[in-house]
Scaffold this motif. Structure first.
Motif, short mmCIF file in Angstrom:
data_model
loop_
_atom_site.label_atom_id
_atom_site.label_comp_id
_atom_site.label_asym_id
_atom_site.label_seq_id
_atom_site.Cartn_x
_atom_site.Cartn_y
_atom_site.Cartn_z
N TRP A 155 3.65 15.36 0.17
CA TRP A 155 3.48 15.08 -1.21
C TRP A 155 4.74 14.61 -2.25
O TRP A 155 4.95 13.78 -2.78
CB TRP A 155 2.51 15.82 -2.29
CG TRP A 155 1.18 15.65 -1.70
CD1 TRP A 155 0.17 16.70 -0.93
CD2 TRP A 155 0.08 14.67 -2.28
NE1 TRP A 155 -1.17 16.12 -1.01
CE2 TRP A 155 -1.28 15.03 -1.80
CE3 TRP A 155 0.33 13.49 -2.87
CZ2 TRP A 155 -2.34 14.01 -2.16
CZ3 TRP A 155 -0.72 12.64 -3.50
CH2 TRP A 155 -1.92 13.16 -2.77
N ASP A 156 5.57 15.53 -2.20
CA ASP A 156 6.91 16.03 -3.02
C ASP A 156 7.70 14.64 -2.42
O ASP A 156 8.24 14.11 -3.35
CB ASP A 156 7.43 17.19 -3.00
CG ASP A 156 6.64 18.35 -3.82
OD1 ASP A 156 5.81 17.93 -4.70
OD2 ASP A 156 6.78 19.35 -3.29
N VAL A 157 8.03 14.55 -1.17
CA VAL A 157 8.90 13.57 -0.59
C VAL A 157 8.21 12.25 -0.93
O VAL A 157 9.05 11.25 -1.34
CB VAL A 157 9.41 13.80 0.63
CG1 VAL A 157 8.21 13.58 1.76
CG2 VAL A 157 10.66 13.18 1.03
N ALA A 158 6.99 12.07 -0.79
CA ALA A 158 6.38 10.80 -0.96
C ALA A 158 6.68 10.27 -2.34
O ALA A 158 7.00 9.33 -2.69
CB ALA A 158 5.05 10.67 -0.89
N TYR A 159 6.56 11.19 -3.63
CA TYR A 159 6.87 11.11 -5.00
C TYR A 159 8.36 10.81 -4.93
O TYR A 159 8.56 9.67 -5.54
CB TYR A 159 6.55 12.19 -5.77
CG TYR A 159 6.48 12.12 -7.00
CD1 TYR A 159 5.37 11.86 -7.83
CD2 TYR A 159 7.61 12.20 -7.99
CE1 TYR A 159 5.33 11.65 -9.12
CE2 TYR A 159 7.75 12.07 -9.38
CZ TYR A 159 6.41 11.56 -9.79
OH TYR A 159 6.64 11.59 -11.13
N PHE A 160 9.19 11.32 -4.42
CA PHE A 160 10.63 11.09 -4.45
C PHE A 160 10.82 9.60 -4.17
O PHE A 160 11.41 8.83 -4.61
CB PHE A 160 11.17 11.94 -3.80
CG PHE A 160 12.90 11.74 -3.60
CD1 PHE A 160 13.68 11.97 -4.82
CD2 PHE A 160 13.56 11.03 -2.49
CE1 PHE A 160 15.12 11.73 -4.60
CE2 PHE A 160 14.64 10.80 -2.55
CZ PHE A 160 15.63 11.12 -3.73
N GLY A 182 0.97 -1.24 -0.08
CA GLY A 182 0.13 0.01 -0.12
C GLY A 182 0.99 1.19 -0.01
O GLY A 182 0.39 2.41 -0.65
N MET A 183 1.95 1.40 0.41
CA MET A 183 2.93 2.46 0.70
C MET A 183 3.66 2.67 -0.63
O MET A 183 4.14 3.74 -0.74
CB MET A 183 3.86 2.29 1.66
CG MET A 183 4.46 3.39 2.48
SD MET A 183 3.26 4.63 3.26
CE MET A 183 3.24 3.62 4.88
N HIS A 184 3.25 1.95 -1.54
CA HIS A 184 3.70 2.39 -2.98
C HIS A 184 3.06 3.45 -3.54
O HIS A 184 3.50 4.06 -4.58
CB HIS A 184 3.95 1.10 -3.96
CG HIS A 184 2.79 1.09 -4.74
ND1 HIS A 184 1.63 0.28 -4.49
CD2 HIS A 184 2.54 1.18 -6.13
CE1 HIS A 184 0.78 0.42 -5.39
NE2 HIS A 184 1.38 0.97 -6.43
N SER A 185 2.01 3.49 -3.16
CA SER A 185 0.71 4.60 -3.55
C SER A 185 1.45 6.20 -2.92
O SER A 185 1.86 5.92 -1.70
CB SER A 185 -0.44 4.67 -3.00
OG SER A 185 -1.36 5.63 -3.27
N VAL A 186 1.75 6.93 -3.77
CA VAL A 186 2.21 8.30 -3.32
C VAL A 186 1.26 8.83 -2.56
O VAL A 186 1.39 9.49 -1.49
CB VAL A 186 2.42 9.27 -4.45
CG1 VAL A 186 2.92 10.53 -4.12
CG2 VAL A 186 3.62 8.66 -5.37
N LYS A 187 -0.05 8.64 -2.68
CA LYS A 187 -1.05 9.31 -1.84
C LYS A 187 -0.91 8.66 -0.39
O LYS A 187 -1.13 9.65 0.41
CB LYS A 187 -2.44 8.98 -2.48
CG LYS A 187 -3.73 9.69 -1.78
CD LYS A 187 -4.89 9.61 -2.45
CE LYS A 187 -6.27 10.35 -1.86
NZ LYS A 187 -7.42 9.88 -2.73
N THR A 188 -0.80 7.40 -0.29
CA THR A 188 -0.82 6.86 0.82
C THR A 188 0.50 7.14 1.36
O THR A 188 0.48 7.55 2.96
CB THR A 188 -0.85 5.32 0.96
OG1 THR A 188 -2.13 4.74 0.25
CG2 THR A 188 -0.98 4.67 2.19
N ALA A 189 1.53 7.18 1.15
CA ALA A 189 2.81 7.49 1.58
C ALA A 189 2.90 8.87 2.19
O ALA A 189 3.34 9.36 3.21
CB ALA A 189 3.93 7.25 0.58
#
Length: 308
Positions: free
Chosen positions: A248-253, A219-226
């Motif tokens: 949002w930005d660091v989750a995307y990274f 589940g954590m592979h989703s940027v939204k969840t992370a």
């Protein structure tokens, strides 16, 4: 004359009461989310049931030692469910227990709690699925049940899951996220995202990408969840200090790096995307920083185990 006066007064009162009733009906209903506090670890009972609860707690904190045959990385359950699964807004176990069985769109059917836990081993732990009746699953269920004892069932408790974030003002960005990571995350998780381990090899800070991290099915592979988890809980003990955009930005990274393959992958990237991925904040199969994520991932532990 008096009868007319009483009649007029009665009509006026009726009109007033009707007006108040209509006005109240038009107001939005006030609902409250139940609060709940789990028992402290010191209150785990003695006896066979308490032994199962303690085993569940041990597995939760150190699955490599207590359930190593089912684990494929050095992450532990408390890597995402902080404070041994107790911390509110970090998907606490006491709040999850009361919501199962439940339908999950991830696999398209009603899941028991045992099946939900099995999924954690397959995806977040990049491991193998323990049998539903195994000592491992029974102990984890016992631990969750004990923490949730006294909580109402079938309702969303305050602190359940991760607090959802609003859509970002700007599209999440890899470069901006890298700067946030360097400033706020690299000290603990390493510049290369490999995390840190103690002298015994146990993860103190989990790997956030690479072969020792969660795989493309977690589940954590989703940027939204992370992003939701990061904003509420990171940096550790400083949750809420990053702006929502930074989260949002660091989750995307973080999720813009390679990790082990989705166990459901059967050799066709596009088929796996169509069946299990493709969301707005799902980077599997997308080109990020010049890499098609998932195209050349290391096979997951369960895929390696399935090979003859």
């Amino acid at each position: 004359m008096m009868n007319r006066t009483l009649l007029s007064t009665g009509i006026a009162l009726s009109t007033l009461l009707l007006t108040v009733t209509v006005a109240r009906a038009a107001e939005p209903a006030v609902t409250t989310t139940p609060q709940f506090t789990p028992q402290p670890a010191s209150a785990i009972p003695s006896g066979p049931f308490g032994d199962a609860v303690r085993l569940g707690q041990n597995i939760f904190l150190n699955p490599q030692k207590y359930a190593g045959q089912f684990v494929g990385n050095s992450m532990n359950c408390a890597s995402c469910h902080l404070d041994a699964g107790r911390k509110a807004d970090s998907a606490p176990m006491w709040a999850a227990y009361v919501l199962y069985p439940a339908y999950r769109s991830k696999n398209g059917h009603v899941n028991t709690l045992a099946e939900r836990l099995q999924g954690c081993f397959a995806y977040s732990m990049n491991g193998k699925i323990p049998p539903a009746t195994s000592e491992t699953i029974v102990a984890l269920e016992s631990y969750m049940y004990w923490m949730a004892k006294g909580a109402p069932t079938g309702v969303k408790l305050a602190g359940q899951g991760f607090p959802a974030l609003k859509e970002p003002a700007q599209a999440p960005d890899y470069v901006r996220g890298g700067k946030v990571y360097t400033q706020h995350c690299a000290l603990c998780h390493g510049a290369n995202g490999a995390g840190q381990h103690d002298a015994t090899g146990r993860a103190v800070f989990p790997a956030l990408w690479g072969d020792d991290s969660y795989n493309w099915g977690a589940g954590m592979h989703s940027v939204k969840t992370a992003a939701a988890f990061i904003h509420a809980n990171m940096p550790l003990s400083q949750g809420g200090t990053l702006s929502e955009q930074e989260a949002w930005d660091v989750a995307y990274f973080v999720d813009g790096h390679e990790r082990p393959q989705d166990p459901r992958y059967a050799g066709d990237l596009q088929a796996t995307i169509k069946a299990h991925h493709g969301g707005k904040y799902d980077l599997y199969g997308k080109t990020v920083n010049g890499v098609v994520l998932g195209a050349h991932s290391t096979p997951s532990t369960s895929q390696l185990a399935a090979k003859p």
